[in-house]
Design a protein around this motif. Structure first.
Motif, PDB file in Angstrom:
ATOM      1  N   HIS A   1       0.692  -1.123  -0.195  1.00  0.00           N
ATOM      2  CA  HIS A   1      -0.019   0.170   0.046  1.00  0.00           C
ATOM      3  C   HIS A   1       0.843   1.351   0.021  1.00  0.00           C
ATOM      4  CE1 HIS A   1      -3.050  -2.963   0.746  1.00  0.00           C
ATOM      5  NE2 HIS A   1      -2.630  -3.182   1.845  1.00  0.00           N
ATOM      6  N   GLU A   2       1.999   1.079  -0.321  1.00  0.00           N
ATOM      7  CA  GLU A   2       3.171   2.373  -0.367  1.00  0.00           C
ATOM      8  C   GLU A   2       4.031   2.221  -1.599  1.00  0.00           C
ATOM      9  OE1 GLU A   2       5.092   2.239   3.193  1.00  0.00           O
ATOM     10  OE2 GLU A   2       3.806   3.145   4.374  1.00  0.00           O
ATOM     11  N   GLY A   3       3.373   1.485  -2.732  1.00  0.00           N
ATOM     12  CA  GLY A   3       4.110   1.796  -3.997  1.00  0.00           C
ATOM     13  C   GLY A   3       4.493   0.412  -4.639  1.00  0.00           C
ATOM     14  N   LEU A   4       4.596  -0.618  -3.811  1.00  0.00           N
ATOM     15  CA  LEU A   4       4.879  -2.019  -4.238  1.00  0.00           C
ATOM     16  C   LEU A   4       3.381  -2.757  -4.371  1.00  0.00           C
ATOM     17  CD1 LEU A   4       6.905  -4.435  -4.872  1.00  0.00           C
ATOM     18  CD2 LEU A   4       6.776  -4.920  -2.338  1.00  0.00           C
ATOM     19  N   VAL A   5       3.277  -3.344  -5.549  1.00  0.00           N
ATOM     20  CA  VAL A   5       2.111  -4.294  -5.783  1.00  0.00           C
ATOM     21  C   VAL A   5       2.736  -5.597  -6.620  1.00  0.00           C
ATOM     22  CG1 VAL A   5       1.499  -3.075  -8.075  1.00  0.00           C
ATOM     23  CG2 VAL A   5       0.046  -4.564  -6.668  1.00  0.00           C
ATOM     24  N   ALA A   6       2.446  -6.846  -6.515  1.00  0.00           N
ATOM     25  CA  ALA A   6       2.836  -7.915  -6.987  1.00  0.00           C
ATOM     26  C   ALA A   6       1.764  -9.042  -7.209  1.00  0.00           C
ATOM     27  CB  ALA A   6       3.989  -8.608  -6.256  1.00  0.00           C
ATOM     28  N   CYS A   7       1.748  -9.885  -7.902  1.00  0.00           N
ATOM     29  CA  CYS A   7       0.785 -11.037  -8.013  1.00  0.00           C
ATOM     30  C   CYS A   7       1.540 -12.383  -8.618  1.00  0.00           C
ATOM     31  CB  CYS A   7      -0.534 -10.605  -9.002  1.00  0.00           C
ATOM     32  SG  CYS A   7      -0.072 -10.778 -10.657  1.00  0.00           S
ATOM     33  N   TRP A   8       0.736 -13.456  -8.395  1.00  0.00           N
ATOM     34  CA  TRP A   8       1.315 -14.655  -8.974  1.00  0.00           C
ATOM     35  C   TRP A   8       0.049 -15.358  -9.345  1.00  0.00           C
ATOM     36  CZ3 TRP A   8       6.002 -17.178  -8.427  1.00  0.00           C
ATOM     37  CH2 TRP A   8       6.121 -18.568  -8.819  1.00  0.00           C
ATOM     38  N   GLY A   9       0.169 -15.929 -10.732  1.00  0.00           N
ATOM     39  CA  GLY A   9      -1.032 -16.678 -11.197  1.00  0.00           C
ATOM     40  C   GLY A   9      -0.754 -17.333 -12.306  1.00  0.00           C
ATOM     41  N   THR A  10      -1.406 -18.146 -12.610  1.00  0.00           N
ATOM     42  CA  THR A  10      -1.688 -19.163 -13.927  1.00  0.00           C
ATOM     43  C   THR A  10      -2.528 -19.091 -14.900  1.00  0.00           C
ATOM     44  OG1 THR A  10      -0.460 -20.854 -12.291  1.00  0.00           O
ATOM     45  CG2 THR A  10      -1.248 -21.697 -14.362  1.00  0.00           C
ATOM     46  N   ASP A  11      -2.137 -19.010 -16.346  1.00  0.00           N
ATOM     47  CA  ASP A  11      -3.171 -19.053 -17.175  1.00  0.00           C
ATOM     48  C   ASP A  11      -2.235 -19.697 -18.580  1.00  0.00           C
ATOM     49  OD1 ASP A  11      -5.457 -18.261 -18.578  1.00  0.00           O
ATOM     50  OD2 ASP A  11      -4.951 -16.133 -18.822  1.00  0.00           O
ATOM     51  N   TRP A  12      -3.047 -19.850 -19.599  1.00  0.00           N
ATOM     52  CA  TRP A  12      -2.798 -19.661 -20.902  1.00  0.00           C
ATOM     53  C   TRP A  12      -2.051 -18.619 -21.428  1.00  0.00           C
ATOM     54  CZ3 TRP A  12      -7.275 -22.519 -19.964  1.00  0.00           C
ATOM     55  CH2 TRP A  12      -7.347 -23.993 -19.911  1.00  0.00           C
ATOM     56  N   PRO A  13      -0.851 -18.684 -21.873  1.00  0.00           N
ATOM     57  CA  PRO A  13      -0.128 -17.351 -22.755  1.00  0.00           C
ATOM     58  C   PRO A  13      -0.589 -16.944 -23.807  1.00  0.00           C
ATOM     59  CG  PRO A  13       1.233 -19.465 -22.998  1.00  0.00           C
ATOM     60  CD  PRO A  13       0.024 -19.850 -22.047  1.00  0.00           C
ATOM     61  N   VAL A  14      -1.481 -17.688 -24.478  1.00  0.00           N
ATOM     62  CA  VAL A  14      -1.963 -17.403 -25.933  1.00  0.00           C
ATOM     63  C   VAL A  14      -3.247 -18.008 -25.949  1.00  0.00           C
ATOM     64  CG1 VAL A  14       0.322 -17.214 -26.867  1.00  0.00           C
ATOM     65  CG2 VAL A  14      -0.665 -19.367 -26.967  1.00  0.00           C
ATOM     66  N   ASN A  15      -3.993 -17.707 -27.102  1.00  0.00           N
ATOM     67  CA  ASN A  15      -5.442 -18.195 -27.093  1.00  0.00           C
ATOM     68  C   ASN A  15      -5.414 -19.622 -27.589  1.00  0.00           C
ATOM     69  OD1 ASN A  15      -6.712 -15.745 -26.465  1.00  0.00           O
ATOM     70  ND2 ASN A  15      -6.454 -14.950 -28.414  1.00  0.00           N
ATOM     71  N   ASP A  16      -4.260 -20.112 -28.114  1.00  0.00           N
ATOM     72  CA  ASP A  16      -4.067 -21.684 -28.327  1.00  0.00           C
ATOM     73  C   ASP A  16      -4.002 -22.441 -27.171  1.00  0.00           C
ATOM     74  OD1 ASP A  16      -3.647 -23.955 -29.376  1.00  0.00           O
ATOM     75  OD2 ASP A  16      -2.030 -23.433 -31.069  1.00  0.00           O
ATOM     76  N   THR A  17      -5.079 -23.063 -26.675  1.00  0.00           N
ATOM     77  CA  THR A  17      -4.867 -23.827 -25.440  1.00  0.00           C
ATOM     78  C   THR A  17      -4.614 -25.576 -25.885  1.00  0.00           C
ATOM     79  OG1 THR A  17      -7.312 -24.169 -25.544  1.00  0.00           O
ATOM     80  CG2 THR A  17      -6.587 -22.298 -24.441  1.00  0.00           C
ATOM     81  N   VAL A  18      -4.595 -25.819 -27.102  1.00  0.00           N
ATOM     82  CA  VAL A  18      -4.249 -27.047 -27.570  1.00  0.00           C
ATOM     83  C   VAL A  18      -2.749 -27.333 -27.397  1.00  0.00           C
ATOM     84  CG1 VAL A  18      -4.313 -28.710 -29.377  1.00  0.00           C
ATOM     85  CG2 VAL A  18      -6.332 -27.314 -28.584  1.00  0.00           C
ATOM     86  N   LYS A  19      -1.887 -26.360 -28.207  1.00  0.00           N
ATOM     87  CA  LYS A  19      -0.566 -26.518 -28.442  1.00  0.00           C
ATOM     88  C   LYS A  19       0.254 -26.190 -27.193  1.00  0.00           C
ATOM     89  CE  LYS A  19       3.439 -25.294 -31.166  1.00  0.00           C
ATOM     90  NZ  LYS A  19       3.964 -24.540 -32.623  1.00  0.00           N
ATOM     91  N   TYR A  20      -0.419 -25.088 -26.496  1.00  0.00           N
ATOM     92  CA  TYR A  20       0.566 -24.658 -25.481  1.00  0.00           C
ATOM     93  C   TYR A  20      -0.016 -25.075 -23.990  1.00  0.00           C
ATOM     94  CZ  TYR A  20       2.714 -21.911 -29.056  1.00  0.00           C
ATOM     95  OH  TYR A  20       3.045 -21.430 -30.360  1.00  0.00           O
ATOM     96  N   ALA A  21       0.554 -25.114 -23.298  1.00  0.00           N
ATOM     97  CA  ALA A  21       0.199 -25.211 -21.834  1.00  0.00           C
ATOM     98  C   ALA A  21       0.143 -24.029 -20.960  1.00  0.00           C
ATOM     99  CB  ALA A  21       1.480 -26.250 -21.071  1.00  0.00           C
ATOM    100  N   LYS A  22      -0.584 -24.094 -19.818  1.00  0.00           N
ATOM    101  CA  LYS A  22      -0.723 -22.747 -19.195  1.00  0.00           C
ATOM    102  C   LYS A  22       0.712 -22.565 -18.267  1.00  0.00           C
ATOM    103  CE  LYS A  22      -5.357 -23.060 -17.302  1.00  0.00           C
ATOM    104  NZ  LYS A  22      -6.213 -23.203 -16.350  1.00  0.00           N
ATOM    105  N   GLU A  23       1.112 -21.448 -18.160  1.00  0.00           N
ATOM    106  CA  GLU A  23       2.158 -20.679 -17.564  1.00  0.00           C
ATOM    107  C   GLU A  23       1.962 -20.085 -16.420  1.00  0.00           C
ATOM    108  OE1 GLU A  23       4.984 -21.062 -18.717  1.00  0.00           O
ATOM    109  OE2 GLU A  23       4.870 -21.658 -20.764  1.00  0.00           O
ATOM    110  N   THR A  24       3.007 -20.348 -15.309  1.00  0.00           N
ATOM    111  CA  THR A  24       2.558 -19.706 -13.833  1.00  0.00           C
ATOM    112  C   THR A  24       3.734 -18.589 -13.835  1.00  0.00           C
ATOM    113  OG1 THR A  24       1.869 -21.582 -12.881  1.00  0.00           O
ATOM    114  CG2 THR A  24       2.816 -19.992 -11.535  1.00  0.00           C
ATOM    115  N   VAL A  25       3.357 -17.353 -13.572  1.00  0.00           N
ATOM    116  CA  VAL A  25       4.239 -16.137 -13.626  1.00  0.00           C
ATOM    117  C   VAL A  25       4.129 -15.573 -12.430  1.00  0.00           C
ATOM    118  CG1 VAL A  25       4.561 -16.036 -16.056  1.00  0.00           C
ATOM    119  CG2 VAL A  25       2.743 -14.705 -14.768  1.00  0.00           C
ATOM    120  N   GLY A  26       5.075 -14.724 -11.850  1.00  0.00           N
ATOM    121  CA  GLY A  26       4.945 -13.589 -10.848  1.00  0.00           C
ATOM    122  C   GLY A  26       5.338 -12.436 -11.339  1.00  0.00           C
ATOM    123  N   LEU A  27       4.722 -11.245 -11.042  1.00  0.00           N
ATOM    124  CA  LEU A  27       4.776  -9.908 -11.710  1.00  0.00           C
ATOM    125  C   LEU A  27       4.965  -9.062 -10.812  1.00  0.00           C
ATOM    126  CD1 LEU A  27       1.712 -10.001 -14.190  1.00  0.00           C
ATOM    127  CD2 LEU A  27       3.939 -10.963 -14.525  1.00  0.00           C
TER     128      LEU A  27
END
Length: 407
Positions: free
Chosen positions: A308-334
């Motif tokens: 609440h003083e300037g730092l914000v971060a998240c962690w999540g998993t989603d498909w990186p592109v709209n092709d959900t057959v060839k590509y697997a979900k990716e987990t990233v931290g931002l």
């Protein structure tokens, strides 16, 4: 004492096989870098303003010595006037340590080349599908070249991470995650082939959509982030490409925003050995009461952290592109880290965790962004580990090394 120092520096340069042009003008500086923190600093950027050095001549090359060792450095023209503006190099310092570096600036235009620890490219596709390298591109604000640019804008990388900036009204920061440290963008061009993937290449790891991705500056309409439009023109430029840092500019002219016309430059600086990127926002005049926003994307199902003083971060998993057959979900931290004095509120919208920021009376401000991909063999594997690292990162940003210049 000055004669002794001069002789020592000349002896060290001769020992390292560096030849100075006998007809060139040179000046010698002792640069003291102090780490007052109780943690080590690795690849800490040291940036010297050439104008402030008061050399008395046009600087065209530089040599930086640490003891008897020459270390990589670069000089950059950052305003397009064909004169060099900054010297940059990176250093390692133990906790509570002080080191002295000897810098020789010269009017000799023969700048030494070093193995690069960063890389940047921007590619436009011709009618035959060939990708042609370009350094800078300007288009009218009514034009759309997003799909004519191979990876939709400039891409740049360090050994750890890679970023790209969308060349459109979104100006989104998108990311490329790696399994192993190294360089991939020149070969994969952000889109690795099946053969490259089989060899362990990384890939695009985030579907940013209309979000701010990782720390893209946006407008704010009181309820949600807005894109950078309408504008008269857009320009994206690779100003510097190693060996120590990449510098990429994104310029919007005549941005019609909140009853004003803004000339805005967003500069992204990525240093060797860094996963984080410095973001410098500048305007042609002091700001009034304009309110902007930035933060990180709210990945579907993500968990987040804010101090609440300037730092914000998240962690999540989603498909990186709209092709959900060839590509697997990716987990990233931002993560995005802003100076506390910029913060006016913290209001998320549907797709972002956001801070609202303003800088009345100032012509610009600076903040930092970073990310991790869980596929990294050298990264972070849990949200807790990522959030703890983000806190440490902010503390490090608040404790920069002190740089003192002595002739």
């Amino acid at each position: 004492m000055r004669k002794i120092l001069y002789s020592v520096v000349l002896s060290v340069i001769a020992l390292c096989g560096v030849v100075l042009n006998a007809g060139a003008e040179e000046k010698f500086y002792a640069i003291t870098v102090s780490n007052d923190w109780n943690e080590p600093k690795e690849n800490e950027p040291v940036v010297l303003n050439i104008k402030e050095l008061q050399c008395g001549f046009e600087v065209k090359s530089v040599i930086v010595m640490e003891g008897n060792n020459e270390i990589p450095s670069q000089i950059d023209d950052l305003d397009g006037d064909r004169r060099m503006d900054e010297i940059a190099f990176v250093v390692d310092l133990p906790p509570s340590a002080v080191k002295t570096f000897h810098v020789v600036v010269s009017s000799d235009k023969m700048q030494k080349e070093y193995p690069s620890r960063v890389y940047a490219e921007m590619l436009v596709s011709d009618k035959n599908g060939k990708h042609v390298p370009i350094i800078s591109l300007t288009i009218p604000g009514t034009s759309n070249i997003y799909n004519q640019l191979h990876h939709h804008g400039p891409a740049f990388e360090s050994e750890l991470t890679a970023y790209r900036i969308y060349f459109d009204q979104k100006q989104t920061v998108d990311i490329y995650g790696k399994f192993n440290k190294g360089f991939e963008i020149e070969e994969s061009q952000f889109y690795p082939t099946d053969e490259q993937l089989a060899r362990g290449f990384g890939d695009d790891v985030l579907r940013v959509g209309g979000s701010c991705g990782v720390g893209a500056l946006k407008g704010w309409d009181g309820a949600k982030a807005t894109h950078i439009e309408p504008v008269k023109s857009r320009t994206e430029t690779i100003l510097a490409n190693g060996p120590v840092r990449t510098v990429v500019d994104v310029i919007a002219t005549d941005w019609e925003y909140q009853d004003n016309i803004l000339q805005m430059r967003v500069r992204y600086i990525l240093y060797a050995g860094h996963r984080d990127c410095e973001v410098q926002i500048s305007f042609d005049r002091p700001l009034q009461k304009e309110l902007f926003c930035t933060g990180v994307q709210n990945i579907i199902g993500s968990v987040s952290y804010s101090d609440h003083e300037g730092l914000v971060a998240c962690w999540g998993t989603d498909w990186p592109v709209n092709d959900t057959v060839k590509y697997a979900k990716e987990t990233v931290g931002l993560a995005t880290c802003l100076p506390r004095e910029l913060i006016r509120s913290e209001i998320p919208d549907k797709v972002n965790y956001l801070y609202q920021v303003s800088a009345e009376g100032k012509s610009g401000f600076t903040y930092h962004i970073m990310f991790t991909s869980m596929k990294e063999t050298f990264g972070y594997k849990t949200p807790d580990a990522w959030f703890e690292y983000s806190k440490k990162w902010k503390e490090s940003l608040l404790r920069p090394c002190k740089v003192t210049v002595n002739k």
